[in-house]
Design a protein around this motif. Structure first.
Motif, PDB file in Angstrom:
ATOM      1  N   ASN A 252       0.848  -1.177   0.097  1.00 33.20           N
ATOM      2  CA  ASN A 252       0.042   0.111  -0.032  1.00 33.20           C
ATOM      3  C   ASN A 252       0.991   1.326   0.127  1.00 33.20           C
ATOM      4  O   ASN A 252       0.578   2.105  -0.665  1.00 33.20           O
ATOM      5  CB  ASN A 252      -0.757  -0.131   1.342  1.00 33.20           C
ATOM      6  CG  ASN A 252      -1.916  -1.043   1.181  1.00 33.20           C
ATOM      7  OD1 ASN A 252      -2.736  -1.326   0.162  1.00 33.20           O
ATOM      8  ND2 ASN A 252      -2.186  -1.599   2.243  1.00 33.20           N
ATOM      9  N   ALA A 253       1.861   1.296   0.782  1.00 27.85           N
ATOM     10  CA  ALA A 253       2.973   2.502   0.991  1.00 27.85           C
ATOM     11  C   ALA A 253       3.498   2.687  -0.289  1.00 27.85           C
ATOM     12  O   ALA A 253       3.630   3.624  -0.776  1.00 27.85           O
ATOM     13  CB  ALA A 253       3.911   2.336   2.096  1.00 27.85           C
ATOM     14  N   ILE A 254       4.153   1.488  -1.062  1.00 23.01           N
ATOM     15  CA  ILE A 254       4.820   1.581  -2.324  1.00 23.01           C
ATOM     16  C   ILE A 254       3.807   2.210  -3.208  1.00 23.01           C
ATOM     17  O   ILE A 254       4.136   2.956  -4.451  1.00 23.01           O
ATOM     18  CB  ILE A 254       5.241   0.355  -2.927  1.00 23.01           C
ATOM     19  CG1 ILE A 254       6.237  -0.255  -1.736  1.00 23.01           C
ATOM     20  CG2 ILE A 254       5.786   0.164  -4.172  1.00 23.01           C
ATOM     21  CD1 ILE A 254       7.453   0.684  -1.509  1.00 23.01           C
ATOM     22  N   ALA A 255       2.364   1.735  -3.421  1.00 28.79           N
ATOM     23  CA  ALA A 255       1.485   2.290  -4.477  1.00 28.79           C
ATOM     24  C   ALA A 255       1.235   3.876  -4.293  1.00 28.79           C
ATOM     25  O   ALA A 255       1.124   4.471  -5.317  1.00 28.79           O
ATOM     26  CB  ALA A 255       0.197   1.544  -4.391  1.00 28.79           C
ATOM     27  N   VAL A 256       1.296   4.145  -3.056  1.00 28.11           N
ATOM     28  CA  VAL A 256       1.235   5.651  -2.594  1.00 28.11           C
ATOM     29  C   VAL A 256       2.546   6.375  -3.179  1.00 28.11           C
ATOM     30  O   VAL A 256       2.558   7.443  -3.764  1.00 28.11           O
ATOM     31  CB  VAL A 256       0.944   6.063  -1.349  1.00 28.11           C
ATOM     32  CG1 VAL A 256       1.346   7.463  -0.891  1.00 28.11           C
ATOM     33  CG2 VAL A 256      -0.410   5.535  -0.940  1.00 28.11           C
ATOM     34  N   ALA A 257       3.599   5.922  -2.772  1.00 31.36           N
ATOM     35  CA  ALA A 257       5.194   6.422  -3.137  1.00 31.36           C
ATOM     36  C   ALA A 257       5.165   6.565  -4.656  1.00 31.36           C
ATOM     37  O   ALA A 257       5.855   7.467  -5.183  1.00 31.36           O
ATOM     38  CB  ALA A 257       6.034   5.611  -2.682  1.00 31.36           C
ATOM     39  N   TRP A 258       4.314   5.474  -5.328  1.00 28.37           N
ATOM     40  CA  TRP A 258       4.605   5.718  -6.832  1.00 28.37           C
ATOM     41  C   TRP A 258       4.224   6.869  -7.407  1.00 28.37           C
ATOM     42  O   TRP A 258       4.676   7.630  -8.403  1.00 28.37           O
ATOM     43  CB  TRP A 258       4.193   4.490  -7.610  1.00 28.37           C
ATOM     44  CG  TRP A 258       4.336   4.195  -9.038  1.00 28.37           C
ATOM     45  CD1 TRP A 258       5.270   3.674  -9.554  1.00 28.37           C
ATOM     46  CD2 TRP A 258       3.428   4.637 -10.117  1.00 28.37           C
ATOM     47  NE1 TRP A 258       5.493   3.956 -10.949  1.00 28.37           N
ATOM     48  CE2 TRP A 258       4.127   4.457 -11.374  1.00 28.37           C
ATOM     49  CE3 TRP A 258       2.238   5.567  -9.857  1.00 28.37           C
ATOM     50  CZ2 TRP A 258       3.620   5.085 -12.392  1.00 28.37           C
ATOM     51  CZ3 TRP A 258       1.572   5.901 -11.097  1.00 28.37           C
ATOM     52  CH2 TRP A 258       2.285   5.391 -12.493  1.00 28.37           C
ATOM     53  N   ILE A 259       3.007   7.313  -6.892  1.00 27.76           N
ATOM     54  CA  ILE A 259       2.278   8.584  -7.382  1.00 27.76           C
ATOM     55  C   ILE A 259       3.077   9.826  -6.870  1.00 27.76           C
ATOM     56  O   ILE A 259       3.363  10.472  -7.714  1.00 27.76           O
ATOM     57  CB  ILE A 259       0.825   8.751  -6.832  1.00 27.76           C
ATOM     58  CG1 ILE A 259       0.157   7.308  -7.127  1.00 27.76           C
ATOM     59  CG2 ILE A 259       0.373   9.847  -7.158  1.00 27.76           C
ATOM     60  CD1 ILE A 259      -1.431   7.385  -6.423  1.00 27.76           C
ATOM     61  N   LEU A 260       3.754   9.881  -5.693  1.00 27.34           N
ATOM     62  CA  LEU A 260       4.101  10.915  -5.100  1.00 27.34           C
ATOM     63  C   LEU A 260       5.734  11.068  -5.814  1.00 27.34           C
ATOM     64  O   LEU A 260       6.353  12.243  -5.673  1.00 27.34           O
ATOM     65  CB  LEU A 260       4.395  10.870  -3.462  1.00 27.34           C
ATOM     66  CG  LEU A 260       3.023  10.667  -2.812  1.00 27.34           C
ATOM     67  CD1 LEU A 260       3.226  10.779  -1.364  1.00 27.34           C
ATOM     68  CD2 LEU A 260       2.341  12.133  -3.042  1.00 27.34           C
ATOM     69  N   SER A 285       4.389   8.282   2.198  1.00 28.21           N
ATOM     70  CA  SER A 285       4.685   9.967   2.022  1.00 28.21           C
ATOM     71  C   SER A 285       6.111   9.933   2.060  1.00 28.21           C
ATOM     72  O   SER A 285       6.961  10.716   1.574  1.00 28.21           O
ATOM     73  CB  SER A 285       4.009  10.600   3.002  1.00 28.21           C
ATOM     74  OG  SER A 285       4.554  12.017   2.977  1.00 28.21           O
ATOM     75  N   ASP A 286       6.738   9.258   2.978  1.00 22.93           N
ATOM     76  CA  ASP A 286       8.044   9.046   3.244  1.00 22.93           C
ATOM     77  C   ASP A 286       9.048   8.106   2.496  1.00 22.93           C
ATOM     78  O   ASP A 286      10.244   8.125   2.899  1.00 22.93           O
ATOM     79  CB  ASP A 286       8.383   8.824   4.777  1.00 22.93           C
ATOM     80  CG  ASP A 286       7.691   9.914   5.553  1.00 22.93           C
ATOM     81  OD1 ASP A 286       7.675  11.178   5.346  1.00 22.93           O
ATOM     82  OD2 ASP A 286       6.919   9.572   6.705  1.00 22.93           O
ATOM     83  N   VAL A 287       8.350   7.564   1.437  1.00 21.38           N
ATOM     84  CA  VAL A 287       9.204   6.623   0.527  1.00 21.38           C
ATOM     85  C   VAL A 287       9.615   7.216  -0.661  1.00 21.38           C
ATOM     86  O   VAL A 287       8.594   7.731  -1.275  1.00 21.38           O
ATOM     87  CB  VAL A 287       8.602   5.211   0.484  1.00 21.38           C
ATOM     88  CG1 VAL A 287       9.214   4.328  -0.394  1.00 21.38           C
ATOM     89  CG2 VAL A 287       8.445   4.517   1.764  1.00 21.38           C
ATOM     90  N   GLU A 288      10.836   7.315  -1.039  1.00 26.24           N
ATOM     91  CA  GLU A 288      11.211   8.051  -2.281  1.00 26.24           C
ATOM     92  C   GLU A 288      11.765   6.655  -3.102  1.00 26.24           C
ATOM     93  O   GLU A 288      12.708   6.435  -2.840  1.00 26.24           O
ATOM     94  CB  GLU A 288      11.983   9.118  -2.017  1.00 26.24           C
ATOM     95  CG  GLU A 288      12.298   9.839  -3.446  1.00 26.24           C
ATOM     96  CD  GLU A 288      13.141  11.191  -3.229  1.00 26.24           C
ATOM     97  OE1 GLU A 288      13.592  11.809  -4.259  1.00 26.24           O
ATOM     98  OE2 GLU A 288      13.048  11.742  -2.160  1.00 26.24           O
ATOM     99  N   LEU A 289      10.976   6.533  -4.137  1.00 24.25           N
ATOM    100  CA  LEU A 289      11.353   5.574  -5.119  1.00 24.25           C
ATOM    101  C   LEU A 289      12.641   6.039  -6.076  1.00 24.25           C
ATOM    102  O   LEU A 289      12.391   7.297  -6.222  1.00 24.25           O
ATOM    103  CB  LEU A 289      10.219   4.862  -6.027  1.00 24.25           C
ATOM    104  CG  LEU A 289       9.092   4.229  -5.293  1.00 24.25           C
ATOM    105  CD1 LEU A 289       8.096   3.941  -6.204  1.00 24.25           C
ATOM    106  CD2 LEU A 289       9.791   3.072  -4.487  1.00 24.25           C
TER     107      LEU A 289
END
Length: 306
Positions: A252-260, A285-289
């Protein structure tokens, strides 16, 4: 939690927000209160409503839950959307004035921080909307204005008449809804992904400092279902899990990070009413791919590059 200045308006909003379209489905106001408090505890300060969600029931429950909670009105940003009827869209002066007053009453607040026109009205009269916007702002009922599901031409038509800068455009966007970027990648091609259905809305929004609010970020199609842990999307889920393991978060967090990760500095509108999942998603919000990881997810979702 990171924050975004919505449309350079001064509204400092968490870049992960909570949409409350499903809040009327919770057991009671206490359950809704816990959802709001969970969101705030995880850094979320922005809540998205609409007068048509539950035919007003969602705004009513949100308002009751907010008053029952330990959350101070001045510590959060509240947005609502108006303009959708059962069998029409209506941006007429009479309807907009009545709709906003109805929303404020149901929400139990004196003002909303942002008001969006929910879906384009083919009979739009920008001069009349400009008058309504001025009246609402002068009365202290609305701080900022924006749109939802509009293309660049529609935004330009409205912005030509209204004095206020339109600060956001709420659009469906996510790993399984990538139309607005597919066309940009497939420029000068003749395949299906080269068709621009949205008029270059992401590029337009960046040029005009409009924040894109990504709605239904976990859905595929038009409310056909979620893609997380869906066996239809095994390759995508495997890629998401690989990244989740690397960053020690959830898919779930990665899916959000992808957009951000997109440099348009979007805001993600969550739709979950599950406290655990809200907490998992907010961490995105705090994961930067990395650059490559973003493309790896894009390709795993079934997209291609020319």
């Amino acid at each position: 939690m990171k924050f975004v200045d919505l449309g350079h308006s001064g509204l400092k909003a968490s870049n992960v927000a909570l949409g409350v379209m499903r809040i009327d489905g919770l057991a009671d106001d206490t359950a809704a209160q816990k959802v709001l408090e969970t969101a705030v505890a995880n850094g979320i300060n922005f809540f998205d409503n609409a007068d048509m969600y539950g035919k007003g029931a969602c705004e009513t429950r949100f308002g009751r839950a907010l008053r029952q909670s330990n959350i101070k009105r001045e510590d959060i940003l509240i947005q609502t959307k108006v303009g959708i009827l059962d069998h029409a869209y209506d941006f007429s002066k009479a309807h907009l004035v009545a709709a906003v007053d109805g929303s404020l009453q149901r929400l139990g607040v004196d003002y909303v921080d942002s008001l969006l026109l929910h879906r384009p009205d083919a009979l739009i009269e920008p001069e009349a909307i400009a008058e309504v916007f001025n009246d609402l702002q002068n009365a202290g009922k609305v701080r900022q204005f924006g749109v939802s599901n509009m293309n660049p031409g529609q935004v330009e038509l409205l912005q030509h008449s209204v004095q206020q800068k339109l600060i956001v455009n709420q659009l469906q966007f996510g790993i399984m809804h990538t139309g607005p970027i597919d066309a940009g990648i497939h420029v000068n091609m003749t395949d299906s992904r080269s068709v621009d259905h949205d008029g270059g809305i992401i590029e337009y929004s960046r040029l005009h400092d409009m924040t894109i609010q990504a709605w239904s970020p976990f859905q595929y199609g038009f409310f056909e279902g979620v893609f997380i842990d869906n066996p239809k999307f095994a390759e995508l889920n495997a890629e998401l899990q690989k990244l989740a393991d690397k960053y020690q978060v959830t898919k779930n967090a990665i899916a959000v990070a992808w957009i951000l990760r997109h440099p348009a500095h979007m805001q993600v509108i969550l739709g979950s009413m599950n406290q655990t999942r809200i907490a998992q998603m907010a961490v995105g919000s705090d994961v930067e791919l990395t650059h490559q990881e973003w493309y790896d997810v894009y390709l795993a979702a079934g997209n291609d590059l020319p």
